[in-house]
Design a protein around this motif. Structure first.
Motif, PDB file in Angstrom:
ATOM      1  N   LEU A  92     -25.900  33.135 -17.972  1.00  0.00           N
ATOM      2  CA  LEU A  92     -25.436  31.795 -17.460  1.00  0.00           C
ATOM      3  C   LEU A  92     -26.207  30.725 -18.600  1.00  0.00           C
ATOM      4  O   LEU A  92     -27.410  30.564 -18.354  1.00  0.00           O
ATOM      5  CB  LEU A  92     -25.633  31.531 -16.071  1.00  0.00           C
ATOM      6  CG  LEU A  92     -25.301  30.338 -15.493  1.00  0.00           C
ATOM      7  CD1 LEU A  92     -23.941  30.205 -15.529  1.00  0.00           C
ATOM      8  CD2 LEU A  92     -25.476  30.137 -13.992  1.00  0.00           C
ATOM      9  N   PRO A 152     -17.429  25.509 -21.503  1.00  0.00           N
ATOM     10  CA  PRO A 152     -17.004  26.249 -20.372  1.00  0.00           C
ATOM     11  C   PRO A 152     -15.809  27.137 -20.861  1.00  0.00           C
ATOM     12  O   PRO A 152     -15.726  28.535 -20.246  1.00  0.00           O
ATOM     13  CB  PRO A 152     -16.493  25.352 -19.373  1.00  0.00           C
ATOM     14  CG  PRO A 152     -16.970  23.951 -19.518  1.00  0.00           C
ATOM     15  CD  PRO A 152     -17.547  24.084 -21.021  1.00  0.00           C
ATOM     16  N   THR A 203     -16.672  31.059 -21.900  1.00  0.00           N
ATOM     17  CA  THR A 203     -16.951  31.940 -21.038  1.00  0.00           C
ATOM     18  C   THR A 203     -16.230  33.196 -21.179  1.00  0.00           C
ATOM     19  O   THR A 203     -14.855  33.245 -21.074  1.00  0.00           O
ATOM     20  CB  THR A 203     -16.851  31.365 -19.585  1.00  0.00           C
ATOM     21  OG1 THR A 203     -17.404  30.122 -19.264  1.00  0.00           O
ATOM     22  CG2 THR A 203     -16.864  32.317 -18.358  1.00  0.00           C
ATOM     23  N   GLN A 221     -21.598  39.719 -20.515  1.00  0.00           N
ATOM     24  CA  GLN A 221     -21.097  38.246 -20.056  1.00  0.00           C
ATOM     25  C   GLN A 221     -21.745  37.104 -20.479  1.00  0.00           C
ATOM     26  O   GLN A 221     -23.168  37.022 -20.335  1.00  0.00           O
ATOM     27  CB  GLN A 221     -21.133  38.457 -18.518  1.00  0.00           C
ATOM     28  CG  GLN A 221     -20.557  37.404 -17.548  1.00  0.00           C
ATOM     29  CD  GLN A 221     -19.220  37.314 -17.988  1.00  0.00           C
ATOM     30  OE1 GLN A 221     -18.422  38.280 -17.793  1.00  0.00           O
ATOM     31  NE2 GLN A 221     -18.661  35.813 -18.203  1.00  0.00           N
ATOM     32  N   THR A 271     -21.438  33.087 -19.491  1.00  0.00           N
ATOM     33  CA  THR A 271     -20.795  32.137 -18.321  1.00  0.00           C
ATOM     34  C   THR A 271     -21.332  30.811 -18.891  1.00  0.00           C
ATOM     35  O   THR A 271     -22.596  30.639 -18.948  1.00  0.00           O
ATOM     36  CB  THR A 271     -21.115  32.577 -16.993  1.00  0.00           C
ATOM     37  OG1 THR A 271     -20.689  33.774 -16.948  1.00  0.00           O
ATOM     38  CG2 THR A 271     -20.545  31.678 -16.249  1.00  0.00           C
ATOM     39  N   SER A 275     -21.416  27.063 -17.550  1.00  0.00           N
ATOM     40  CA  SER A 275     -20.891  26.485 -16.292  1.00  0.00           C
ATOM     41  C   SER A 275     -22.230  25.432 -15.927  1.00  0.00           C
ATOM     42  O   SER A 275     -23.326  25.671 -16.000  1.00  0.00           O
ATOM     43  CB  SER A 275     -20.597  27.375 -15.090  1.00  0.00           C
ATOM     44  OG  SER A 275     -20.446  26.437 -13.858  1.00  0.00           O
TER      45      SER A 275
END
Length: 120
Positions: A11, A87, A90, A115, A117, A119
């Motif tokens: 993230l 964003p 992602t 993954q 992400t 944000s």
């Protein structure tokens, strides 16, 4: 069978950076082509960046100037440096590599996906 092990996802806030790594699980002779792909929810997998054996590099228009694909042959590892993340970046990112094993068998392998992400 050559397995590719990915790492480096996570993230991050918009504008941040991540570096993805993709390492071959066994010793190999060479990689002559490699690429990074991504798949966002509800969308098809798309090519992000690719490097051919001749050194040619292609990037998706959406990542040009922000992402860089590279390789370390000594470590049998390929990388994707991602800067100025948005964003819309992602997605699950997958690496792909084609090459030869130590016994000169052709392989074409995919990583398990990692993954990313973006944000706030």
């Amino acid at each position: 069978q050559v397995q590719l092990v990915e790492s480096g996802g996570g993230l991050v806030q918009p504008g941040g950076s991540l570096r993805l790594s993709c390492a071959a699980s066994t010793r190999i002779f060479s990689i002559f082509a490699m690429g990074w792909y991504r798949q966002a929810p509800g969308k098809q997998r798309e090519l992000v960046a690719a490097m051919t054996g001749g050194g040619g590099i292609n990037y998706a228009e959406s990542v040009k100037g922000r992402f860089t694909i590279s390789r370390d042959d000594a470590k049998n590892t390929i990388y994707l440096q991602m800067n100025s993340l948005k964003p819309e970046d992602t997605a699950v990112y997958f690496c792909n590599a084609e090459g030869y094993t130590l016994v000169m068998e052709l392989f074409n392998s995919w990583g398990q996906g990692t993954q990313v992400t973006v944000s706030s």
